[in-house]
Design a protein around this motif. Structure first.
Motif, mmCIF file in Angstrom:
data_model
loop_
_atom_site.group_PDB
_atom_site.id
_atom_site.type_symbol
_atom_site.label_atom_id
_atom_site.label_comp_id
_atom_site.label_asym_id
_atom_site.label_seq_id
_atom_site.Cartn_x
_atom_site.Cartn_y
_atom_site.Cartn_z
ATOM 1 N N PRO A 1 0.830 -1.210 0.000
ATOM 2 C CA PRO A 1 0.000 0.000 0.000
ATOM 3 C C PRO A 1 0.863 1.257 0.000
ATOM 4 C CG PRO A 1 0.158 -0.863 2.227
ATOM 5 C CD PRO A 1 1.004 -1.766 1.359
ATOM 6 N N HIS A 2 2.164 1.077 0.032
ATOM 7 C CA HIS A 2 3.083 2.216 0.082
ATOM 8 C C HIS A 2 3.751 2.434 -1.268
ATOM 9 C CE1 HIS A 2 2.750 2.354 4.452
ATOM 10 N NE2 HIS A 2 2.913 1.032 4.454
ATOM 11 N N ALA A 3 4.008 3.693 -1.583
ATOM 12 C CA ALA A 3 4.721 3.997 -2.822
ATOM 13 C C ALA A 3 6.201 3.641 -2.703
ATOM 14 C CB ALA A 3 4.563 5.475 -3.152
ATOM 15 N N TYR B 1 6.707 0.667 -5.310
ATOM 16 C CA TYR B 1 5.556 1.413 -5.829
ATOM 17 C C TYR B 1 4.274 0.867 -5.214
ATOM 18 C CZ TYR B 1 5.312 -2.580 -9.073
ATOM 19 O OH TYR B 1 5.250 -3.840 -9.619
ATOM 20 N N ASP B 2 3.254 1.682 -5.240
ATOM 21 C CA ASP B 2 1.929 1.268 -4.787
ATOM 22 C C ASP B 2 1.459 0.113 -5.656
ATOM 23 O OD1 ASP B 2 -0.797 1.226 -3.912
ATOM 24 O OD2 ASP B 2 -1.301 2.508 -5.608
ATOM 25 N N THR C 1 7.057 10.410 -7.749
ATOM 26 C CA THR C 1 6.399 9.807 -8.917
ATOM 27 C C THR C 1 6.523 10.676 -10.170
ATOM 28 O OG1 THR C 1 4.288 10.799 -8.260
ATOM 29 C CG2 THR C 1 4.675 8.531 -7.568
ATOM 30 N N ARG D 1 -2.392 -1.194 -11.213
ATOM 31 C CA ARG D 1 -1.385 -0.815 -10.211
ATOM 32 C C ARG D 1 -0.043 -1.495 -10.431
ATOM 33 N NH1 ARG D 1 -3.642 -2.322 -4.657
ATOM 34 N NH2 ARG D 1 -1.841 -1.239 -3.780
ATOM 35 N N ARG E 1 6.820 4.212 -9.383
ATOM 36 C CA ARG E 1 5.654 3.822 -10.175
ATOM 37 C C ARG E 1 5.904 2.423 -10.695
ATOM 38 N NH1 ARG E 1 2.832 8.230 -13.877
ATOM 39 N NH2 ARG E 1 3.458 10.202 -12.935
ATOM 40 N N TYR F 1 -1.858 10.171 -9.555
ATOM 41 C CA TYR F 1 -1.281 9.817 -8.260
ATOM 42 C C TYR F 1 -1.647 10.851 -7.216
ATOM 43 C CZ TYR F 1 1.386 5.978 -10.112
ATOM 44 O OH TYR F 1 1.718 4.777 -10.663
ATOM 45 N N ASP G 1 0.105 10.867 -1.561
ATOM 46 C CA ASP G 1 0.689 9.701 -0.894
ATOM 47 C C ASP G 1 1.389 8.748 -1.858
ATOM 48 O OD1 ASP G 1 -1.516 8.751 -2.243
ATOM 49 O OD2 ASP G 1 -2.526 7.906 -0.500
ATOM 50 N N ARG H 1 0.001 7.033 -4.141
ATOM 51 C CA ARG H 1 -0.832 5.888 -4.529
ATOM 52 C C ARG H 1 -1.661 6.242 -5.758
ATOM 53 N NH1 ARG H 1 -3.684 2.724 0.186
ATOM 54 N NH2 ARG H 1 -3.587 1.216 -1.513
ATOM 55 N N GLN I 1 -4.709 6.672 -7.948
ATOM 56 C CA GLN I 1 -6.086 6.988 -7.562
ATOM 57 C C GLN I 1 -7.135 6.449 -8.524
ATOM 58 O OE1 GLN I 1 -6.431 11.191 -6.903
ATOM 59 N NE2 GLN I 1 -5.474 11.002 -4.898
#
Lengths: 287, 750
Positions: B54-56, B105-106, B139, B292, B360, B663, B666, B668, B670
């Protein structure tokens, strides 16, 4: 997870009252998506489609009573509704896709309480009333009082919507709903505008309701926008005032679908275009 | 690309090539019987699912899967520790399939589970405890290049990168010739602008899917949707540490790829789960996972400078291109830098490309990778110069166009090319003289793609009843079974219906490069024709033996072996079917075969013309009319060629107008779904007119050029030039979404 298909409103209310995580299922076009993306995990799903009256569109003292499980497709194919409330019908015809409209309901659209729901501004503009039944009896509220914010409604525990009532249509009346989406279909409103107008013999607007979607936490009825139109022939000056009132009523967010600036600007544009369309329909119906 | 003298174009009257037979895979697909990646099932199969970051950007301190493994029905969990280091060439691919020390990356895979069903697997994922230490992320390509930007890797840059940049700048490329400063000095008008494009996903409808079965004997089988089963085999065998012959990969039908299926994402994970669980494992990505965690193309930031004389001669062009390619090196900026000015015959040209890593997903090839954004920038500047100098955009392009013998901006000298033919065809087309209304604008742009050839192998079996099986090793992604059947039938002189082309698994045919670079109709087609000639040689020899004459005295004409001339004697011609019927008596089965590393692919150019209308009150753009003029060399199946032209144009229109990776702060993503990642729907578009121009490619026996990719190169610029003309503002950022366009128009009037 259990599935129940009660035959009566009372049985449905019992299920909704006796289970913590009970969720009403009509068309399921929101519920199933939410289930699959783990956004909801209901204990019981209460299918209301087998309850008498939920699937019918009936005459209601010259107006209409639309059952809560009537699909968007049934609405778009209903000649009487199309003649009296073309704006609501065009809103129903914008939900999802042809396939989705075969399942989706306008009451579900309302109860899902998305600020961007297409039929909600059209219902508010039409002056629709919502018939709600619950453990303490039946009550009726205007459509604009149904939602309080994204995903939130004024329904109490155990309550469900039975039907939507549309009032008798005066002569020389018309409504319209327009939305802005970046493509032509399969999308969610970035801005939505519903306008309903009635005119007197002299061609002056004597009643107006203007509602906006996707520009605030809930669909809003814009009284100042209506006031800008009443007593006018919907001329350019009135339309400009309408646009300004709509922009002033906007309280949108910046998100992936649009900016505050964009939504505010386009709300006025769409309201103007919807008002012009509603006026044309009011007089076209006259001929 | 170099001319392959071995072939040479035949001038001939085609009987089957150039016709439009019904596609052989169509019925199965429209009736739902075709088997795609997710349609494969095996006895005892488990369902695999992947846990994603869940983290970039985060350190993975530890992963505790004990609770997941204790859940009844869970059969295996794998993490990076279940894989050996596969070495330099494959390390990045493995790390993308399964994160090592860091999530980059997310959506980056960090662990995977195999369980008896999807519901158990889903619960197991929630029970895997990953201890993350979140790190600063970046990003945006320009932000990532600045010294002090959060660094993804310590030493990913090579020696091409000068000092002074962040560690995220990993490669630098430079191309060109002449003296651009002198060229700009000689110009009457110079335009210099900066452009930005967002990442666009290939948007294939079929998510990645595979079934892996790793036997206890060390032999493994893999079924998957891919653009290249041999690529999957080589990559997965390397990652799993097994020999290629022990892994058989079968490609399913494919629901689109557009370059995005030229690598692996889930296949090594499924193999590792299967090896650990001792059972077959199936993984099917969700749409969200596709967005993703698979590769979109790069986002870009580009500066372009072009100089022109008053009469429209381009005196110099330069470009600096910065592409982020996600979390590892390999953005297609080199192709961007090479192709920027390929449409122009320039004395002075220079391009510099910078490959940049960001938090990314690792970019994957997307239809003419790297070229569309470069063409957007250059063609926008050329358009602006034409406007400023009052010159016709087609005349200026004709004046400066690359032609036969031009020295390409990226080095080689062009052989026979069709750019001016597309321009000349466009110039006389009714589209160019159609009137425009208020708020409407017309845009013109050219595009180029290299086209590839590469390792190719084809077999052909002559059936005893006179039918023919063609066996190729590239998944049919754009009609290759039809095209190969047509070329085989043409060469053999038999009806199209007598040929069936199938796609081999990796154990049934020699190596074939992945389906990329628009290579298949060219290279596999070439090999098919040569395999047919091999079979023809054998059939002539069989006839010769029956007739008792030397094999050289037999020729193949109209599907028959015939005596070469009067000296060969009087013999009734033998048809393919007649020879096949007696093959057992004349030496056994008859098969043709050919293997080649095909060169001479022949570059392809296109000119696109686009009309749009922009709503001045909402910024909404409607594409009114769109015409593609492209050189196909020789269109084998014109309907498929038109489909490629239209498909590329449509994808480019989407990229230009609405598609983008969005993005949050955060880091992530979207909009990981088709609702908010807006590819055009059918009602968004006019019918795309496709005009096939045929300038034969000397490198192919029938003159074929690849057509799949060039069509996506001009649209970004063609649409941007049309929109800019319609709204009176030069649009330099993609996508030109309504909020962006409305703002630009408001600022113009303000």
């Amino acid at each position: 997870m259990q599935y129940a298909a009660p035959q009566t409103v009372e049985a449905a209310i019992d299920l909704l009252t006796s289970h913590e995580g009970a969720h009403v299922l009509a068309g399921g076009t929101d519920l199933l998506v939410q289930l699959r993306s783990d956004r909801v995990a209901p204990e019981v799903i209460v299918d209301i489609k087998r309850i008498d009256g939920m699937k019918s569109i009936r005459d209601d003292s010259g107006g209409f009573r639309i059952g809560a499980a009537v699909s968007a497709a049934e609405i778009t194919e209903h000649a009487g509704l199309g003649a009296a409330w073309p704006g609501l019908v065009e809103a129903a015809g914008l939900i999802g896709s042809t396939q989705v409209q075969g399942r989706a309901t306008i009451v579900g659209n309302l109860c899902n309480a998305s600020p961007a729901a297409d039929t909600t501004p059209a219902l508010i503009a039409a002056g629709a009333r919502i018939v709600i039944s619950g453990p303490t009896g039946t009550r009726e509220i205007p459509a604009e009082e149904m939602t309080t914010g994204p995903g939130r409604t004024t329904l109490a525990k155990g309550e469900l919507v039975e039907a939507v009532r549309l009032p008798t249509r005066a002569a020389r009346s018309g409504d319209a709903y327009l939305r802005f989406i970046p493509r032509t279909e399969m999308d969610i409103a970035v801005v939505g505008a519903g306008v309903s107008l009635s005119f007197d013999d002299a061609g002056m607007c004597q009643a107006a309701r203007v509602a906006l979607g996707a520009v605030a936490p809930k669909a809003v009825l814009v009284a100042d926008a209506a006031a800008a139109l009443i007593g006018t022939a919907i001329d350019d000056a009135a339309l400009e005032q309408l646009a300004q009132a709509c922009a002033a009523a906007c309280n949108p967010i910046d998100d992936k679908r649009g900016t505050i600036e964009f939504r505010t600007q386009v709300a006025g544009v769409l309201a103007k275009r919807a008002a012009v369309a509603a006026k044309e329909r009011a007089f076209a119906a006259q001929k | 690309m170099a001319l392959d003298d071995k072939h040479g174009v035949q001038t001939r009257d085609f009987k089957i090539v150039g016709t439009r037979p019904v596609r052989p895979d169509g019925l199965e697909k429209v009736t739902g019987k075709a088997r795609f990646g997710a349609d494969m099932a095996l006895p005892g199969m488990l369902i695999g699912m992947i846990l994603r970051s869940p983290h970039a950007h985060a350190h993975i301190r530890s992963i505790d899967a004990s609770k997941a493994l204790a859940l009844p029905g869970v059969k295996a969990v794998v993490t990076a520790t279940d894989f050996q280091d596969p070495g330099d060439g494959l390390r990045d691919i493995l790390e993308n399939c399964m994160a090592g020390e860091k999530a980059l990356y997310d959506g980056h895979a960090v662990a995977a589970v195999a369980a008896i069903n999807r519901s158990v697997a889903k619960r197991a994922l929630a029970l895997i405890d990953v201890d993350y230490e979140a790190l600063p992320h970046v990003t945006d390509v320009d932000a990532a290049m600045r010294p002090g930007a959060p660094a993804l890797h310590e030493d990913a840059a090579d020696e091409s990168v000068p000092d002074g940049w962040s560690k995220n700048v990993v490669r630098r490329y430079e191309f060109g010739h002449g003296d651009v400063d002198a060229g700009f000095a000689a110009a009457d008008e110079v335009v210099e602008r900066s452009f930005r494009t967002e990442a666009a996903h290939q948007g294939y409808i079929e998510p990645h899917a595979c079934v892996a079965s790793f036997g206890g004997d060390g032999q493994a089988d893999l079924w998957c949707c891919t653009q290249g089963q041999y690529m999957v085999r080589a990559t997965c065998a390397g990652i799993m540490g097994i020999e290629v012959a022990q892994l058989r990969v079968t490609a399913s039908e494919i629901g689109g790829g557009f370059g995005g299926k030229t690598t692996v994402f889930i296949e090594p994970v499924a193999l590792a789960l299967s090896r650990k669980a001792g059972k077959p494992v199936k993984i099917v990505m969700s749409r969200e996972e596709v967005f993703r965690a698979t590769g979109p193309t790069s986002s870009s930031s580009i500066d372009v400078k072009v100089g022109m004389t008053k009469d429209g001669r381009i005196t110099a062009g330069s470009a600096e291109l910065r592409y982020q390619g996600g979390a590892w090196p390999g953005s297609p900026v080199e192709f961007g830098a090479m192709s920027s000015f390929a449409a122009y015959d320039l004395e002075n040209v220079k391009t510099v490309g910078w490959d940049v890593v960001t938090n990314r997903p690792k970019q994957a090839a997307y239809r003419a990778p790297g070229a569309p954004m470069a063409a957007f920038a250059v063609e926008s500047c050329v358009d602006e110069l034409c406007k400023t100098l009052g010159l016709d955009p087609l005349d200026v392009r004709l004046k400066n166009a690359s032609r036969d013998g031009s020295k390409a901006s990226y080095g080689p000298t062009f052989d026979k090319i069709g750019l001016t033919a597309t321009l000349a065809t466009a110039k006389t087309h009714p589209h160019l003289s159609a009137p425009l209304g208020p708020n409407q604008g017309r845009g013109v742009a050219c595009g180029f793609w290299f086209n590839f050839g590469g390792d190719t192998c084809v077999s052909m079996n002559i059936g005893s009843d006179g039918t023919v099986s063609v066996i190729e090793g590239n998944p049919d992604i754009g009609g290759s079974r039809a095209a190969m059947s047509q070329m085989a039938a043409e060469e053999l002189g038999i009806p199209f219906e007598k040929v069936r082309t199938v796609i081999a698994d990796t154990s049934s045919l020699g190596y074939n490069e992945v389906t990329d670079g628009s290579r298949v109709t060219f290279a596999v087609g070439l090999a098919t024709i040569k395999a047919a000639r091999d079979a023809i040689e054998k059939m002539c020899a069989r006839a010769a033996a029956l007739w008792g004459i030397p094999a050289e005295a037999v020729v193949w004409e109209d599907g028959c072996a015939k005596p070469a001339g009067p000296n060969a004697g009087e013999h009734e011609p033998m048809t393919l079917a007649e020879i096949a019927a007696v093959a057992s008596e004349t030496g056994g089965p008859i098969a043709g075969h050919y293997e080649v590393n095909a060169d001479g692919a022949g570059v392809s150019f296109a000119t696109h013309v686009c009309d749009v209308e922009v709503d001045p009150e909402t910024g909404a753009t409607k594409v009114l009319r769109y015409t593609v003029f492209q050189d196909a060399g020789k269109a084998v199946h014109p309907a498929y060629v038109e489909g490629q032209f239209q498909g590329g144009a449509v994808q480019g229109i989407g990229w230009a107008l609405n598609e983008e990776y969005i993005y949050g702060e955060d880091g992530r993503l979207q909009n990981p779904g088709f609702l908010d990642y807006r590819i055009p729907v059918a009602s968004d578009l006019p019918m795309i007119d496709a005009v096939i121009v045929e300038v034969p490619n000397p490198g192919h026996p029938y003159g074929v050029r690849g057509v799949g990719e060039t069509s996506i190169v001009p649209p970004l610029a063609a649409v941007a030039n049309a929109v800019s003309a319609a709204c009176g503002v030069r649009m330099t950022e993609l996508p030109m979404s309504p909020p962006k366009l409305l703002k630009a128009m408001s600022q113009k009037t303000a």
